[in-house]
Design a protein around this motif. Sequence first.
Motif, PDB file in Angstrom:
ATOM      1  N   THR A  18     -21.254  18.353  46.569  1.00  0.00           N
ATOM      2  CA  THR A  18     -20.627  17.245  45.858  1.00  0.00           C
ATOM      3  C   THR A  18     -19.953  17.723  44.584  1.00  0.00           C
ATOM      4  O   THR A  18     -19.002  17.125  44.123  1.00  0.00           O
ATOM      5  CB  THR A  18     -21.638  16.145  45.480  1.00  0.00           C
ATOM      6  OG1 THR A  18     -22.797  16.780  44.991  1.00  0.00           O
ATOM      7  CG2 THR A  18     -21.959  15.272  46.651  1.00  0.00           C
ATOM      8  N   ARG A  20     -14.143  17.628  47.451  1.00  0.00           N
ATOM      9  CA  ARG A  20     -15.068  16.511  47.249  1.00  0.00           C
ATOM     10  C   ARG A  20     -15.173  16.147  45.780  1.00  0.00           C
ATOM     11  O   ARG A  20     -15.264  14.980  45.426  1.00  0.00           O
ATOM     12  CB  ARG A  20     -16.456  16.864  47.786  1.00  0.00           C
ATOM     13  CG  ARG A  20     -16.521  16.814  49.292  1.00  0.00           C
ATOM     14  CD  ARG A  20     -17.917  17.090  49.773  1.00  0.00           C
ATOM     15  NE  ARG A  20     -18.806  15.938  49.623  1.00  0.00           N
ATOM     16  CZ  ARG A  20     -20.102  15.990  49.851  1.00  0.00           C
ATOM     17  NH1 ARG A  20     -20.669  17.119  50.217  1.00  0.00           N
ATOM     18  NH2 ARG A  20     -20.837  14.913  49.723  1.00  0.00           N
ATOM     19  N   MET A  48     -16.175  10.193  49.237  1.00  0.00           N
ATOM     20  CA  MET A  48     -16.131  11.650  49.121  1.00  0.00           C
ATOM     21  C   MET A  48     -17.463  12.226  48.657  1.00  0.00           C
ATOM     22  O   MET A  48     -17.855  13.306  49.076  1.00  0.00           O
ATOM     23  CB  MET A  48     -15.043  12.058  48.131  1.00  0.00           C
ATOM     24  CG  MET A  48     -13.700  12.186  48.762  1.00  0.00           C
ATOM     25  SD  MET A  48     -13.711  13.462  49.997  1.00  0.00           S
ATOM     26  CE  MET A  48     -12.521  12.864  51.139  1.00  0.00           C
TER      27      MET A  48
END
Lengths: 203, 256, 221
Positions: free
Chosen positions: C51, C167, C195
Amino acid sequence: MDLLNLGIKSIFIENMIFAYFLGMCSFLAVSKKVSTAFGLGLAVVFVLGMTVPMNWLLNEFVLKEGALAWLGADFATIDLSFLRFIMFIAIIAAMVQLVEMTIEKYSPSLYGSLGIFLPLIAVNCAILGSSLFMAQRDYTIGEATVFGFGSGIGFFLAIVALAAIREKLKYSNVPDGLKGLGITMFITGLMGIAFMSFMGISI
Amino acid sequence: MRQSNTYIIVFSLILTVVLGGLLSGVSQVLGPAQKKAVDLDTKKQILGAIPAEKAALQSMTPEQILARYSEVISSVVADYNGNLVTTNEKGEPIVAENVNIEKNYKKPVDQRVFPVFKYSENGEEAYIVPTFGAGLWDAIWGYVAIAPDLETIIGVSFDHKGETPGLGARITTDEVQARYQGKEMYDAQGEFVSIEMVKGENHSDSELGANKVDGMAGATLTANGVNSMLKNYLGYYQSYFDKNVRNANAMTLNNN
Amino acid sequence: MSTETLEAPVVKEKEALLSKRRKKFVTDPLNDDNPVTVQVLGICSALAVTTQMKPTLVMAISVTLVLMFSNLIISLMRNAIPTRVRIIVQLAVVATLVTLVNEVLKAYAYDMYKELSVFIGLIITNCIVMGRLEAFALGNKPYDSMLDGLGSGLGYSWIILAVAFFREIWGSGNVFGYPVFEAIGIENFPTNGLMVSPVGAFVVLGFIIWVQRTKTGYVEH
């Protein structure tokens, strides 16, 4: 009631595949046919259901800080948690080996359909991951067992569902570069969205 | 020879001893550094509850943070009834900074201990109390700084284990934490109501009033977790405040 | 080619430190034989930590180190390991290395340790590591094995860093935690919550695989 809640949570909401991406390797590699996916799924449920409670015992009575208190007051301050990784993986590998030998001896037919997946399972992240989550979240023995089986069933559902989709996908006209892994990624993403709808459910 | 059972057993034994020895050695060597890292992390979070300190933390070295901490914070530990305790059930001394709030959280509430960190710097004072609870996915925790009037929140610092990034995980951002500053945990009637994060975002101040803060869009369940965490823990500390702060104040007043 | 002549060996019979054959160990996994996009290994952690770029970088470095050294150690022991228990021996070595990484992170980078939590432990079951040990280290010389580990590690690293880049920039508008969109004057960049959720990872990786396979012409049947 809490246990039921935890079970449902570990199957749907915190699905090993869709929420934590654990066990992806075998999830992607063994999901081409429903029958093989079914076999692997069952083996994972079984091994997870066994190893998480076993690792719980190990963690509770040997590895955790102060876990050795039952040996006497002198041992109460020993913290062996740095051995967690190696001990957990040893238990898992040993369990897998044991299961493999038992099945081979007593049920050759089951071994025929399940046996080839067992070595794969020792390196399935979902198995080690569940044990590590169990240790990190300080579950009780009951919770650990339910969590183990729940995670296994979650993996089972996910892999069988993906295999079913991939079987149908054979008849679709997928761009060359996207064939195989690429399109599987997108499908898994879409399935993930579906599983997200379970989020926030509490019973 | 390589396949004989004796060879396998000897090989495994040697491997176990070598690897086990290596790991315990490393853990012995790194142990102090790890303890320091944990200690630093706790102290950073405690100081972080005071907005003015938090801004300064960014540019400080670990040594400076530790020095600053010992300069402005003093700590005590209370039990559920608000009485001060200095030793645990085994008779060992309790240090407030070493109290593991997560482990405490697993115990029945009347057996927990409750550390209180007193902040005092240039006449500015605050009581910083730890909180712990469950968010949407996993544990959430934080420190709340309360003004000496025992009603107003000076600031909060929250952290979490696994809230959704971009949604529930926003409780760690300054933007969300700043919303708690100046809020009060008693309503107009003087009843303890804690502080509630509302559902939905972009409420006006007049809509919210003194006991509510603006919510996080899409993260109502994390907000609910934060609300019950604050309600529980701020509630637990009321008996400490009653016995040790309000009573003490009343006594000094009487003496005068 | 030039590196080859530059690093010419002193002893003639000895192979160059970075001969063409050895360079292939490092360069092949970067693209044509990428462990993630072609061999479909190590997907779990490729998705879970991506992430943000910072933890991803730590993860990439950790995996590369573990890969190199586990390859080296197993290769050194390859003639002593009893075949019947080789999987568990490999796991033990990898687990030890991973524990070392974990302990070091805990001591010197506690914030990262907290953020990556169980995912460092899961390097043990990263299929790339076991895959390379089985396929390469058990049958090759130590130095070659180490290069092979480095190659696979780098191949893994650039893929997860690429996934993390997309992302993070679409999910939170940052690169390495630095708000790029605000810096170039675009306030209120519409970030996409999908995302940062697992779904985003699958989609981004799906696209990367598509682009890469179209370029290399690799088709799966």
